[in-house]
Design a protein around this motif. Sequence first.
Motif, PDB file in Angstrom:
ATOM      1  N   LEU A 131     -22.599  -4.506  81.753  1.00 24.71           N
ATOM      2  CA  LEU A 131     -22.071  -5.861  81.880  1.00 24.71           C
ATOM      3  C   LEU A 131     -20.549  -5.857  81.709  1.00 24.71           C
ATOM      4  CD1 LEU A 131     -22.715  -8.802  82.337  1.00 24.71           C
ATOM      5  CD2 LEU A 131     -23.370  -9.006  79.943  1.00 24.71           C
ATOM      6  N   GLN A 132     -20.074  -5.024  80.811  1.00 23.34           N
ATOM      7  CA  GLN A 132     -18.628  -4.964  80.589  1.00 23.34           C
ATOM      8  C   GLN A 132     -17.894  -4.550  81.861  1.00 23.34           C
ATOM      9  OE1 GLN A 132     -17.224  -2.067  77.684  1.00 23.34           O
ATOM     10  NE2 GLN A 132     -15.477  -3.375  77.239  1.00 23.34           N
ATOM     11  N   ILE A 133     -18.436  -3.542  82.519  1.00 20.96           N
ATOM     12  CA  ILE A 133     -17.733  -3.036  83.699  1.00 20.96           C
ATOM     13  C   ILE A 133     -17.730  -4.107  84.799  1.00 20.96           C
ATOM     14  CG2 ILE A 133     -19.626  -1.833  84.905  1.00 20.96           C
ATOM     15  CD1 ILE A 133     -17.657   0.488  85.301  1.00 20.96           C
ATOM     16  N   ARG A 169     -12.688 -11.345  74.483  1.00 24.29           N
ATOM     17  CA  ARG A 169     -11.493 -11.066  73.672  1.00 24.29           C
ATOM     18  C   ARG A 169     -10.448 -10.291  74.472  1.00 24.29           C
ATOM     19  NH1 ARG A 169     -14.620  -9.599  68.014  1.00 24.29           N
ATOM     20  NH2 ARG A 169     -14.314 -11.647  67.056  1.00 24.29           N
ATOM     21  N   ASN A 170     -10.925  -9.549  75.471  1.00 27.56           N
ATOM     22  CA  ASN A 170      -9.996  -8.786  76.314  1.00 27.56           C
ATOM     23  C   ASN A 170      -9.546  -9.590  77.537  1.00 27.56           C
ATOM     24  OD1 ASN A 170      -8.536  -6.338  76.694  1.00 27.56           O
ATOM     25  ND2 ASN A 170      -9.950  -5.775  78.339  1.00 27.56           N
ATOM     26  N   GLY A 171      -9.802 -10.904  77.507  1.00 23.97           N
ATOM     27  CA  GLY A 171      -9.229 -11.744  78.555  1.00 23.97           C
ATOM     28  C   GLY A 171     -10.167 -12.181  79.666  1.00 23.97           C
ATOM     29  N   ILE A 222      -9.270   4.241  86.316  1.00 23.23           N
ATOM     30  CA  ILE A 222      -8.416   3.705  85.258  1.00 23.23           C
ATOM     31  C   ILE A 222      -9.279   3.037  84.203  1.00 23.23           C
ATOM     32  CG2 ILE A 222      -6.655   1.970  84.779  1.00 23.23           C
ATOM     33  CD1 ILE A 222      -5.707   2.514  87.746  1.00 23.23           C
ATOM     34  N   PHE A 223     -10.250   2.299  84.677  1.00 28.36           N
ATOM     35  CA  PHE A 223     -11.122   1.580  83.763  1.00 28.36           C
ATOM     36  C   PHE A 223     -11.836   2.540  82.816  1.00 28.36           C
ATOM     37  CE2 PHE A 223     -15.305  -0.126  82.714  1.00 28.36           C
ATOM     38  CZ  PHE A 223     -14.918  -1.282  82.058  1.00 28.36           C
ATOM     39  N   LEU A 224     -12.371   3.628  83.386  1.00 26.80           N
ATOM     40  CA  LEU A 224     -13.131   4.567  82.568  1.00 26.80           C
ATOM     41  C   LEU A 224     -12.245   5.259  81.547  1.00 26.80           C
ATOM     42  CD1 LEU A 224     -15.478   5.931  85.331  1.00 26.80           C
ATOM     43  CD2 LEU A 224     -16.107   4.492  83.399  1.00 26.80           C
ATOM     44  N   LEU A 225     -11.011   5.556  81.933  1.00 26.14           N
ATOM     45  CA  LEU A 225     -10.086   6.168  80.985  1.00 26.14           C
ATOM     46  C   LEU A 225      -9.824   5.209  79.830  1.00 26.14           C
ATOM     47  CD1 LEU A 225      -7.555   7.888  83.403  1.00 26.14           C
ATOM     48  CD2 LEU A 225      -9.259   8.981  81.919  1.00 26.14           C
ATOM     49  N   ASN A 226      -9.632   3.944  80.177  1.00 26.82           N
ATOM     50  CA  ASN A 226      -9.379   2.952  79.130  1.00 26.82           C
ATOM     51  C   ASN A 226     -10.561   2.807  78.191  1.00 26.82           C
ATOM     52  OD1 ASN A 226      -6.854   2.357  79.936  1.00 26.82           O
ATOM     53  ND2 ASN A 226      -7.395   0.521  81.083  1.00 26.82           N
ATOM     54  N   LEU A 227     -11.744   2.850  78.771  1.00 22.11           N
ATOM     55  CA  LEU A 227     -12.933   2.709  77.955  1.00 22.11           C
ATOM     56  C   LEU A 227     -12.987   3.783  76.897  1.00 22.11           C
ATOM     57  CD1 LEU A 227     -16.082   1.936  80.086  1.00 22.11           C
ATOM     58  CD2 LEU A 227     -14.899   0.494  78.443  1.00 22.11           C
ATOM     59  N   ALA A 228     -12.707   5.003  77.332  1.00 22.10           N
ATOM     60  CA  ALA A 228     -12.774   6.129  76.421  1.00 22.10           C
ATOM     61  C   ALA A 228     -11.812   5.938  75.259  1.00 22.10           C
ATOM     62  CB  ALA A 228     -12.468   7.409  77.173  1.00 22.10           C
ATOM     63  N   ALA A 229     -10.702   5.255  75.533  1.00 16.31           N
ATOM     64  CA  ALA A 229      -9.663   5.131  74.517  1.00 16.31           C
ATOM     65  C   ALA A 229      -9.879   3.950  73.574  1.00 16.31           C
ATOM     66  CB  ALA A 229      -8.304   4.996  75.199  1.00 16.31           C
ATOM     67  N   SER A 230     -10.755   3.020  73.956  1.00 14.19           N
ATOM     68  CA  SER A 230     -10.827   1.803  73.151  1.00 14.19           C
ATOM     69  C   SER A 230     -12.036   1.797  72.216  1.00 14.19           C
ATOM     70  CB  SER A 230     -10.889   0.582  74.078  1.00 14.19           C
ATOM     71  OG  SER A 230     -12.056   0.659  74.863  1.00 14.19           O
ATOM     72  N   ALA A 231     -11.875   1.098  71.130  1.00 12.99           N
ATOM     73  CA  ALA A 231     -13.003   0.929  70.210  1.00 12.99           C
ATOM     74  C   ALA A 231     -13.963  -0.081  70.830  1.00 12.99           C
ATOM     75  CB  ALA A 231     -12.506   0.411  68.878  1.00 12.99           C
ATOM     76  N   LEU A 239     -17.897  -7.480  84.322  1.00 14.63           N
ATOM     77  CA  LEU A 239     -16.997  -8.578  83.937  1.00 14.63           C
ATOM     78  C   LEU A 239     -15.538  -8.171  84.085  1.00 14.63           C
ATOM     79  CD1 LEU A 239     -18.865 -10.017  80.802  1.00 14.63           C
ATOM     80  CD2 LEU A 239     -18.921 -10.859  83.161  1.00 14.63           C
ATOM     81  N   GLU A 240     -15.231  -6.937  83.711  1.00 10.78           N
ATOM     82  CA  GLU A 240     -13.854  -6.451  83.890  1.00 10.78           C
ATOM     83  C   GLU A 240     -13.512  -6.365  85.380  1.00 10.78           C
ATOM     84  OE1 GLU A 240     -11.225  -5.683  82.004  1.00 10.78           O
ATOM     85  OE2 GLU A 240     -12.161  -6.203  80.105  1.00 10.78           O
ATOM     86  N   TYR A 241     -14.510  -6.014  86.174  1.00 16.43           N
ATOM     87  CA  TYR A 241     -14.293  -5.895  87.617  1.00 16.43           C
ATOM     88  C   TYR A 241     -13.917  -7.255  88.211  1.00 16.43           C
ATOM     89  CZ  TYR A 241     -15.001  -4.076  92.346  1.00 16.43           C
ATOM     90  OH  TYR A 241     -14.817  -3.673  93.643  1.00 16.43           O
ATOM     91  N   PHE A 242     -14.652  -8.284  87.820  1.00 13.23           N
ATOM     92  CA  PHE A 242     -14.298  -9.626  88.307  1.00 13.23           C
ATOM     93  C   PHE A 242     -12.916 -10.036  87.824  1.00 13.23           C
ATOM     94  CE2 PHE A 242     -18.802 -10.194  89.394  1.00 13.23           C
ATOM     95  CZ  PHE A 242     -18.657 -10.841  90.616  1.00 13.23           C
ATOM     96  N   LYS A 243     -12.593  -9.666  86.603  1.00 10.99           N
ATOM     97  CA  LYS A 243     -11.291 -10.038  86.061  1.00 10.99           C
ATOM     98  C   LYS A 243     -10.170  -9.362  86.846  1.00 10.99           C
ATOM     99  CE  LYS A 243      -9.288  -8.274  82.286  1.00 10.99           C
ATOM    100  NZ  LYS A 243      -9.243  -7.816  80.885  1.00 10.99           N
ATOM    101  N   GLN A 244     -10.336  -8.066  87.078  1.00 13.86           N
ATOM    102  CA  GLN A 244      -9.221  -7.302  87.623  1.00 13.86           C
ATOM    103  C   GLN A 244      -9.161  -7.328  89.143  1.00 13.86           C
ATOM    104  OE1 GLN A 244      -8.623  -3.531  85.574  1.00 13.86           O
ATOM    105  NE2 GLN A 244      -9.725  -4.311  83.807  1.00 13.86           N
ATOM    106  N   VAL A 245     -10.310  -7.466  89.812  1.00 16.51           N
ATOM    107  CA  VAL A 245     -10.319  -7.388  91.280  1.00 16.51           C
ATOM    108  C   VAL A 245     -10.381  -8.776  91.922  1.00 16.51           C
ATOM    109  CG1 VAL A 245     -11.583  -6.447  93.269  1.00 16.51           C
ATOM    110  CG2 VAL A 245     -11.340  -5.078  91.184  1.00 16.51           C
TER     111      VAL A 245
END
Length: 505
Positions: A372-374, A424-426, A9-18, A376-382
Amino acid sequence: MLRPFFLLIFLLNLAASALTAVEYTKNDFPPGFIFGSGTSAYQVEGAANEDGRTPSIWDTFAHAGNVLGNGDIACDEYHKYKEDVKLMAKTGLDAYRFSISWSRLIPNGRGPVNPKGLQYYNNLINELISYGIQPHVTLHHSDLPQALEDEYGGWINRMIVKDFTAYADVCFREFGDRVSYWTTVNEPNGFVMIGYDFGIGPPKRCSSSFNNCSRGNSSTEPYMAVHHLLLAHASVAGLYKKNYQDKQHGYIGLSIFSFGAFPLTNSKEDAIATQRYFDFLIGWVANPLVYGDYPKIMKQNAGSRLPAFTDHESQQIKGSADFIGVINYYTVYIKDNPSSLKQKHRDWSADTATKFFFKQDTAASSNEPLSLQIVLEYFKQVYGNPPIYIHENGLATPRNSSLEDISRVEYLHAYIGIVLDTVRNGSNTRGYFVWSFLDVFELLDGYKSSYGLYYVDRDDPDLKRYPKLSAHWYSQFLKGRSVRSDEVFSLEKNISSLSYDLDSQ
Ligand SMILES: *[C@@H]1O[C@H](CO)[C@@H](O)[C@H](O)[C@H]1NC(C)=O
Ligand SMILES: *[C@@H]1O[C@H](CO)[C@@H](O)[C@H](O)[C@H]1NC(C)=O
Ligand SMILES: *[C@@H]1O[C@H](CO)[C@@H](O)[C@H](O)[C@H]1NC(C)=O
Ligand SMILES: *[C@@H]1O[C@H](CO)[C@@H](O)[C@H](O)[C@H]1NC(C)=O
Ligand SMILES: *[C@@H]1O[C@H](CO)[C@@H](O)[C@H](O)[C@H]1NC(C)=O
């Protein structure tokens, strides 16, 4: 749980975001977000045999010729701390991350406090505070007193918990009135992997087939050592919360080593393998801290080699970290490798049932800020979006290469930009520390390569420090100047076009 599918899911979102803030200033970060830089005791202090300090496992490791050089002198910060703190102030650091040498403060690890050691850390802390720089202090950064290693095997013995807690008690009592950020242990997972599994770091324990270690067991000891590191962390955090936190109003956490991991291919197997790799790498430490136990897949694959927490221990560990320190440098690519589970003597790597690959292109492409993004997002979501300090992030270059370290400026610009994106993404990230402030003695590389904002001339008896371009760049950023990626790239063409000056405001 939705976890196995997090990555997809994360990778799909990445592809879609600026992606990636290209132009930003320090003021774009939330109020109170701190920027600093770090070192650790053995890597920077020197004075290894002075004023009552006794050897740590790192001294022993370096002196056995396992790495190019040793920390006997290092950057001599022990004598030059005033000069260094002045340089930090000039650079504009909000905070300095350093560690206390246990065997300087309490030689032999247990018993009386060394007054000269106490004096040194009091001086350093007071100097930092006099310039308004926050001290962020780590208690254990790969430098266990050799005496405790000799006496009972250090971290593979549960006795360490009591000694570590007594040492921490001294630190809280003596320094806690001025130190608000405590990290118990620096990257238990990274420390153990290199020191107890691969045998390429202190205390160089591993199965003899691995790296000619004279003792150790790569199948069992990495799990035992992390277990005791976690119990020691929990004990110390418990002590802090019970006896000090109300009075001293500080925070206590620990740091975790991470790679930003991506599946090597689009296959479902590699995506699941990547999730499994995260469980072994990050979950090994983060799961107990947040959920009170190791990840299920670790218990399954490591079996009885993975120690179990009692209910009481589980309660102690769960929620014991006020923040998590993230250490991140590289991206890796993960491939499913189920056959490793068939090996007779499995270590941690074999238990992950994965293979990992670095992308060995240029520095810029093998160190993608997405790493680093992946994480930080991992800590946020998991892990429920805990407060995070990025404790280490930076780029290695050959130690004596040019002061015009454009590749490091590009790296920092990109990574700090991605931190801004994730905030900025939380993401609950609250600070960022460049590794390292000076060109220190590196754990795996000695004096061959370095990460410093400042070059230290080791041929000069005075060990003079010289700012690299990255120090100028970081300083300008810290002082509120807007930084742009096109400007960074134009540096390559015209280095003199930027009047970066440490003294300008
Ligand atoms: C931003 O956060 C949302 C919510 O947590 C998440 O679904 C999304 O993947 C994140 N975006 C990026 C680019 O990480
Ligand atoms: C490591 O310990 C395990 C469990 O005690 C044992 O089966 C194995 O033979 C040991 N391996 C080495 C290399 O000593
Ligand atoms: C162990 O040392 C020998 C001789 O120094 C060397 O040839 C061999 O490659 C080493 N083995 C490992 C696993 O490092
Ligand atoms: C760096 O050090 C190496 C070995 O000491 C030497 O060969 C090389 O010329 C040095 N490079 C620079 C830029 O000083
Ligand atoms: C480089 O920048 C300086 C200062 O901005 C400028 O004077 C000079 O003309 C530039 N040189 C080139 C080749 O662009």
